[in-house]
Scaffold this active site. Structure first.
Site, PDB file in Angstrom:
ATOM      1  N   THR A  28     -66.070 -54.764  17.774  1.00 13.82           N
ATOM      2  CA  THR A  28     -65.091 -55.594  15.789  1.00 13.82           C
ATOM      3  C   THR A  28     -64.139 -55.012  15.895  1.00 13.82           C
ATOM      4  O   THR A  28     -62.521 -55.644  15.862  1.00 13.82           O
ATOM      5  CB  THR A  28     -65.809 -55.715  14.913  1.00 13.82           C
ATOM      6  OG1 THR A  28     -67.282 -56.181  15.025  1.00 13.82           O
ATOM      7  CG2 THR A  28     -65.224 -56.420  14.175  1.00 13.82           C
ATOM      8  N   TRP A  29     -63.692 -53.578  16.331  1.00 14.99           N
ATOM      9  CA  TRP A  29     -63.229 -52.482  16.205  1.00 14.99           C
ATOM     10  C   TRP A  29     -62.261 -52.387  17.467  1.00 14.99           C
ATOM     11  O   TRP A  29     -61.018 -53.336  17.913  1.00 14.99           O
ATOM     12  CB  TRP A  29     -63.433 -50.952  16.516  1.00 14.99           C
ATOM     13  CG  TRP A  29     -62.328 -49.978  16.428  1.00 14.99           C
ATOM     14  CD1 TRP A  29     -61.108 -50.414  15.894  1.00 14.99           C
ATOM     15  CD2 TRP A  29     -62.493 -48.850  16.714  1.00 14.99           C
ATOM     16  NE1 TRP A  29     -60.583 -48.506  16.119  1.00 14.99           N
ATOM     17  CE2 TRP A  29     -61.318 -47.676  16.331  1.00 14.99           C
ATOM     18  CE3 TRP A  29     -63.828 -48.104  17.200  1.00 14.99           C
ATOM     19  CZ2 TRP A  29     -61.076 -46.410  16.981  1.00 14.99           C
ATOM     20  CZ3 TRP A  29     -63.147 -46.762  17.521  1.00 14.99           C
ATOM     21  CH2 TRP A  29     -61.693 -45.738  17.680  1.00 14.99           C
TER      22      TRP A  29
ATOM     23  N   LYS B 174     -69.608 -47.965   8.435  1.00  9.63           N
ATOM     24  CA  LYS B 174     -69.519 -46.529   7.664  1.00  9.63           C
ATOM     25  C   LYS B 174     -68.441 -46.400   8.941  1.00  9.63           C
ATOM     26  O   LYS B 174     -67.616 -45.607   8.479  1.00  9.63           O
ATOM     27  CB  LYS B 174     -70.822 -45.788   7.850  1.00  9.63           C
ATOM     28  CG  LYS B 174     -71.659 -45.721   6.790  1.00  9.63           C
ATOM     29  CD  LYS B 174     -72.243 -44.479   7.086  1.00  9.63           C
ATOM     30  CE  LYS B 174     -74.191 -45.009   5.213  1.00  9.63           C
ATOM     31  NZ  LYS B 174     -74.698 -43.734   5.508  1.00  9.63           N
ATOM     32  N   GLY B 175     -68.773 -46.510   9.971  1.00 10.05           N
ATOM     33  CA  GLY B 175     -67.214 -46.474  11.393  1.00 10.05           C
ATOM     34  C   GLY B 175     -67.849 -45.371  11.458  1.00 10.05           C
ATOM     35  O   GLY B 175     -66.854 -45.025  11.628  1.00 10.05           O
TER      36      GLY B 175
ATOM     37  N   LYS C 144     -73.513 -54.112  18.859  1.00 13.66           N
ATOM     38  CA  LYS C 144     -73.179 -53.080  17.486  1.00 13.66           C
ATOM     39  C   LYS C 144     -72.527 -50.919  18.649  1.00 13.66           C
ATOM     40  O   LYS C 144     -73.168 -51.098  18.487  1.00 13.66           O
ATOM     41  CB  LYS C 144     -74.173 -52.509  17.042  1.00 13.66           C
ATOM     42  CG  LYS C 144     -75.097 -53.641  16.682  1.00 13.66           C
ATOM     43  CD  LYS C 144     -73.873 -54.602  15.507  1.00 13.66           C
ATOM     44  CE  LYS C 144     -74.513 -55.468  15.328  1.00 13.66           C
ATOM     45  NZ  LYS C 144     -73.318 -56.814  15.477  1.00 13.66           N
TER      46      LYS C 144
ATOM     47  N   ARG D 137     -71.145 -46.909  23.679  1.00 12.91           N
ATOM     48  CA  ARG D 137     -72.096 -45.744  21.970  1.00 12.91           C
ATOM     49  C   ARG D 137     -72.650 -45.395  22.205  1.00 12.91           C
ATOM     50  O   ARG D 137     -73.951 -45.989  22.478  1.00 12.91           O
ATOM     51  CB  ARG D 137     -71.700 -46.534  20.764  1.00 12.91           C
ATOM     52  CG  ARG D 137     -71.646 -46.465  19.540  1.00 12.91           C
ATOM     53  CD  ARG D 137     -72.179 -46.859  18.292  1.00 12.91           C
ATOM     54  NE  ARG D 137     -71.513 -46.403  17.438  1.00 12.91           N
ATOM     55  CZ  ARG D 137     -71.501 -46.543  15.682  1.00 12.91           C
ATOM     56  NH1 ARG D 137     -71.455 -48.035  15.637  1.00 12.91           N
ATOM     57  NH2 ARG D 137     -70.992 -45.695  14.620  1.00 12.91           N
TER      58      ARG D 137
ATOM     59  N   TYR E  49     -66.950 -45.157  22.504  1.00 12.51           N
ATOM     60  CA  TYR E  49     -66.803 -44.975  20.634  1.00 12.51           C
ATOM     61  C   TYR E  49     -66.278 -44.035  20.252  1.00 12.51           C
ATOM     62  O   TYR E  49     -65.470 -44.039  20.114  1.00 12.51           O
ATOM     63  CB  TYR E  49     -68.448 -45.889  19.866  1.00 12.51           C
ATOM     64  CG  TYR E  49     -67.851 -45.890  18.879  1.00 12.51           C
ATOM     65  CD1 TYR E  49     -67.212 -47.032  18.231  1.00 12.51           C
ATOM     66  CD2 TYR E  49     -67.930 -45.286  17.483  1.00 12.51           C
ATOM     67  CE1 TYR E  49     -67.544 -47.493  16.700  1.00 12.51           C
ATOM     68  CE2 TYR E  49     -67.961 -45.011  16.365  1.00 12.51           C
ATOM     69  CZ  TYR E  49     -67.676 -46.141  15.910  1.00 12.51           C
ATOM     70  OH  TYR E  49     -67.468 -46.614  14.642  1.00 12.51           O
TER      71      TYR E  49
ATOM     72  N   HIS F 132     -70.756 -60.478  25.294  1.00 12.18           N
ATOM     73  CA  HIS F 132     -72.208 -59.753  25.236  1.00 12.18           C
ATOM     74  C   HIS F 132     -73.006 -58.865  26.369  1.00 12.18           C
ATOM     75  O   HIS F 132     -74.084 -58.758  26.812  1.00 12.18           O
ATOM     76  CB  HIS F 132     -72.492 -59.887  23.857  1.00 12.18           C
ATOM     77  CG  HIS F 132     -72.321 -58.852  22.840  1.00 12.18           C
ATOM     78  ND1 HIS F 132     -71.107 -58.078  22.372  1.00 12.18           N
ATOM     79  CD2 HIS F 132     -72.982 -59.701  21.382  1.00 12.18           C
ATOM     80  CE1 HIS F 132     -71.025 -58.007  20.729  1.00 12.18           C
ATOM     81  NE2 HIS F 132     -71.475 -58.756  20.730  1.00 12.18           N
TER      82      HIS F 132
HETATM   83  N1  LIG Z   1     -62.243 -50.117  13.128  1.00 12.66           N
HETATM   84  C1  LIG Z   1     -63.694 -50.231  13.511  1.00 12.66           C
HETATM   85  N2  LIG Z   1     -63.340 -48.393  13.314  1.00 12.66           N
HETATM   86  C2  LIG Z   1     -64.764 -47.482  13.704  1.00 12.66           C
HETATM   87  N3  LIG Z   1     -65.265 -49.211  13.861  1.00 12.66           N
HETATM   88  C3  LIG Z   1     -65.924 -49.641  13.636  1.00 12.66           C
HETATM   89  C4  LIG Z   1     -64.455 -50.408  12.917  1.00 12.66           C
HETATM   90  N4  LIG Z   1     -64.883 -51.680  12.982  1.00 12.66           N
HETATM   91  C5  LIG Z   1     -66.335 -51.557  12.574  1.00 12.66           C
HETATM   92  N5  LIG Z   1     -66.890 -50.563  12.547  1.00 12.66           N
HETATM   93  C6  LIG Z   1     -68.082 -50.371  13.194  1.00 12.66           C
HETATM   94  O1  LIG Z   1     -68.649 -51.239  14.552  1.00 12.66           O
HETATM   95  C7  LIG Z   1     -69.883 -51.139  14.383  1.00 12.66           C
HETATM   96  C8  LIG Z   1     -70.037 -52.711  14.697  1.00 12.66           C
HETATM   97  O2  LIG Z   1     -70.443 -52.855  16.258  1.00 12.66           O
HETATM   98  P1  LIG Z   1     -69.522 -53.963  16.635  1.00 12.66           P
HETATM   99  O3  LIG Z   1     -68.988 -54.182  16.094  1.00 12.66           O
HETATM  100  O4  LIG Z   1     -70.127 -54.037  17.912  1.00 12.66           O
HETATM  101  O5  LIG Z   1     -70.775 -55.486  15.753  1.00 12.66           O
HETATM  102  S1  LIG Z   1     -70.797 -56.515  16.835  1.00 12.66           S
HETATM  103  O6  LIG Z   1     -71.737 -56.367  18.438  1.00 12.66           O
HETATM  104  O7  LIG Z   1     -69.489 -57.136  17.164  1.00 12.66           O
HETATM  105  O8  LIG Z   1     -71.458 -57.573  15.971  1.00 12.66           O
HETATM  106  C9  LIG Z   1     -70.586 -51.150  12.749  1.00 12.66           C
HETATM  107  O9  LIG Z   1     -70.959 -49.532  12.446  1.00 12.66           O
HETATM  108  P2  LIG Z   1     -71.710 -49.016  11.029  1.00 12.66           P
HETATM  109  O10 LIG Z   1     -70.635 -48.767  10.765  1.00 12.66           O
HETATM  110  O11 LIG Z   1     -72.234 -47.682  12.654  1.00 12.66           O
HETATM  111  O12 LIG Z   1     -72.439 -49.695  11.488  1.00 12.66           O
HETATM  112  C10 LIG Z   1     -69.169 -50.880  12.461  1.00 12.66           C
HETATM  113  O13 LIG Z   1     -68.788 -50.743  10.497  1.00 12.66           O
END
Ligand SMILES: Nc1ncnc2c1ncn2[C@@H]1O[C@H](COP(=O)(O)OS(=O)(=O)O)[C@@H](OP(=O)(O)O)[C@H]1O
Length: 313
Positions: free
Chosen positions: A65-66, A280-281, A61, A142, A209, A120
Site C-alpha cells: 500500500t505504501w 501500525k506501520g 503485507k 519485509r 520495508y 502479488h
Molecule cells: N504509508 C505507510 N507507511 C508504512 N507502512 C504502511 C503504510 N501504509 C500501510 N502500511 C503498513 O503495511 C502493512 C500492510 O501491508 P500491504 O500494504 O503490503 O498489504 S496488502 O498486501 O496491500 O494487502 C501494514 O503493516 P502492519 O501495521 O504491520 O500490519 C500497514 O500498516
C-alpha cells in the site's frame, strides 16, 4: 479445454486462515485463493506488458500500500501536488490497477497516462511479457515475523467485517511456517525476486520495508531514478521529495477520511474497508505477538531458506 475452475479443482488444497469454506490451492508452487488463481491464469494468457510499464511486485503485507502510494506520487507529481493528489481521496490500491484482478481479462482497459500496475504473483509465474519486455519491476519485502503478524491481523480484521472467524494465531503461524499463506511460501516469493534482481539489476529494484522506514527520502530518490522519473536538483531544492514522503507517510494516509471510513473492492470476497490496510506501520511489532519460541522458529526457517543467497531479512 478444461476451464480455470476445473483445473483449480484438481490442485492440492489446504484450509485457509479462516473457518469459512475458503481453501488455499497450490498453483505453480505457490498457495493462493482460487479467485486469485483464476486471475493469475487469465493474466498469464492475456496480459501484454508495455515497455513503459512499472510493475510493483510484493508478497502481501510487506508494504504494498505504501510503495503504491510513493510510486504513484512520484509518477504523477507534475500533474498533481500534495494538495490535489488522487491519493488524498483514494486508497492507493484504487490508483494502481491490480494485475490478477483488474487486468486479468485484458491489458487494454488501462489508463494510458498511468504506467503503474501491481501484483502479488511470484516472479516465476509472472506473465511472460512482463519478464520479456523492457518494463521495470519494483519489489518490496519485509521481515517475515512482522509480515506474518501483519497478515494475521489483516485476516482477523477482514473476518470481523465479514462474519467469518480467523483461525487462532498459533494455527496461522504453523501454516505460515509451512509456507501455506496467500501467495506463499513467503521465502520463495522473496528469493524469486531477489535472484532475478541480481541477474537483472537494471530491470528489478529490490527494496526492504525496514530500510525504507529508516531512510524514506533516500529510497524515494532511488525509486524515482530507477523507474525513470528522477527528481531534478531544482525539485530537490524545492522539497519535492520531502512532500511526497510526508504525504505518503503512515500517519498522513491512515488519517485521511477515505482511509478511515472508505471502502475498497479487491474483488473477493467483496468490499474491504480501507482502514484494514493501515494498522501500525512499525518495524518490530512482532515482539508484541510472538513468543520467543515462535520468533526463534521463524528466524531459523528464514536462515535456512536464505542460506547462501546473500539476502538477509
Ligand atoms: N504509508 C505507510 N507507511 C508504512 N507502512 C504502511 C503504510 N501504509 C500501510 N502500511 C503498513 O503495511 C502493512 C500492510 O501491508 P500491504 O500494504 O503490503 O498489504 S496488502 O498486501 O496491500 O494487502 C501494514 O503493516 P502492519 O501495521 O504491520 O500490519 C500497514 O500498516
Amino acid at each position: 479445454m478444461a476451464s480455470f475452475k476445473e483445473i483449480i479443482s484438481t490442485l492440492p488444497r489446504r484450509k485457509g486462515w479462516t473457518d469459512s469454506n475458503n481453501d488455499l490451492f497450490l498453483y505453480q508452487g505457490f498457495w493462493c485463493y482460487s479467485f486469485f488463481i483464476e486471475g493469475v491464469m487469465s493474466a498469464q494468457q492475456n496480459f501484454q506488458s508495455q515497455p513503459s510499464d512499472i510493475v510493483i511486485c510484493s508478497a502481501p503485507k510487506t508494504g504494498t500500500t505504501w510503495l503504491k502510494s510513493l510510486t504513484f506520487a512520484i509518477v504523477t507529481r507534475t500533474t498533481f501536488d500534495d494538495s490535489t493528489s488522487p491519493l488524498l481521496a483514494n486508497l492507493s490500491h484504487d490508483c494502481v490497477p491490480f494485475l490478477e484482478v483488474d487486468l486479468a481479462q485484458s491489458s487494454t482497459n488501462r489508463d494510458p497516462k498511468n504506467p503503474l500496475l501491481a501484483t502479488h504473483v511470484p516472479y516465476s509465474s509472472l506473465p511472460r511479457s512482463i519478464i520479456d519486455s523492457s518494463c521495470k519491476i519494483v519489489y518490496i519485502c519485509r521481515n517475515p515475523k512482522d509480515s506474518f503478524v501483519s497478515f494475521y491481523h489483516f485476516i482477523a480484521r477482514l473476518s470481523a467485517s465479514k462474519d467469518m472467524k480467523p483461525v487462532a494465531l498459533e494455527e496461522a503461524f504453523e501454516l505460515y511456517c509451512q509456507g501455506v499463506s496467500n501467495y506463499g511460501p513467503y521465502w520463495d516469493h522473496v528469493l524469486g525476486f531477489w535472484k532475478a534482481s541480481l541477474d537483472r539489476p537494471d530491470k528489478i529494484l529490490f527494496l526492504k520495508y525496514e530500510e525504507m522506514i529508516e531512510d524514506t527520502i533516500l529510497y524515494v530518490k532511488k525509486l524515482a531514478d530507477f523507474i525513470g522519473y528522477p527528481f531534478s536538483s531544482e525539485e530537490i531544492k524545492k522539497g519535492s521529495i520531502d512532500k511526497i514522503v510526508s504525504m505518503c507517510s503512515f500517519e498522513n494516509l491512515s488519517n485521511l477520511e477515505v482511509n478511515k471510513s472508505g471502502k475498497h473492492r479487491e474483488g473477493t470476497p467483496g468490499v474491504i474497508e480501507n482502514k484494514i490496510y493501515f494498522r501500525k506501520g512499525k518495524v518490530g511489532d512482532w515482539e508484541n505477538y510472538l513468543t520467543p519460541e515462535m520468533a526463534a522458529q521463524l528466524d531459523s526457517i528464514t536462515l535456512q531458506k536464505l542460506n547462501g543467497s546473500g539476502l538477509t531479512l
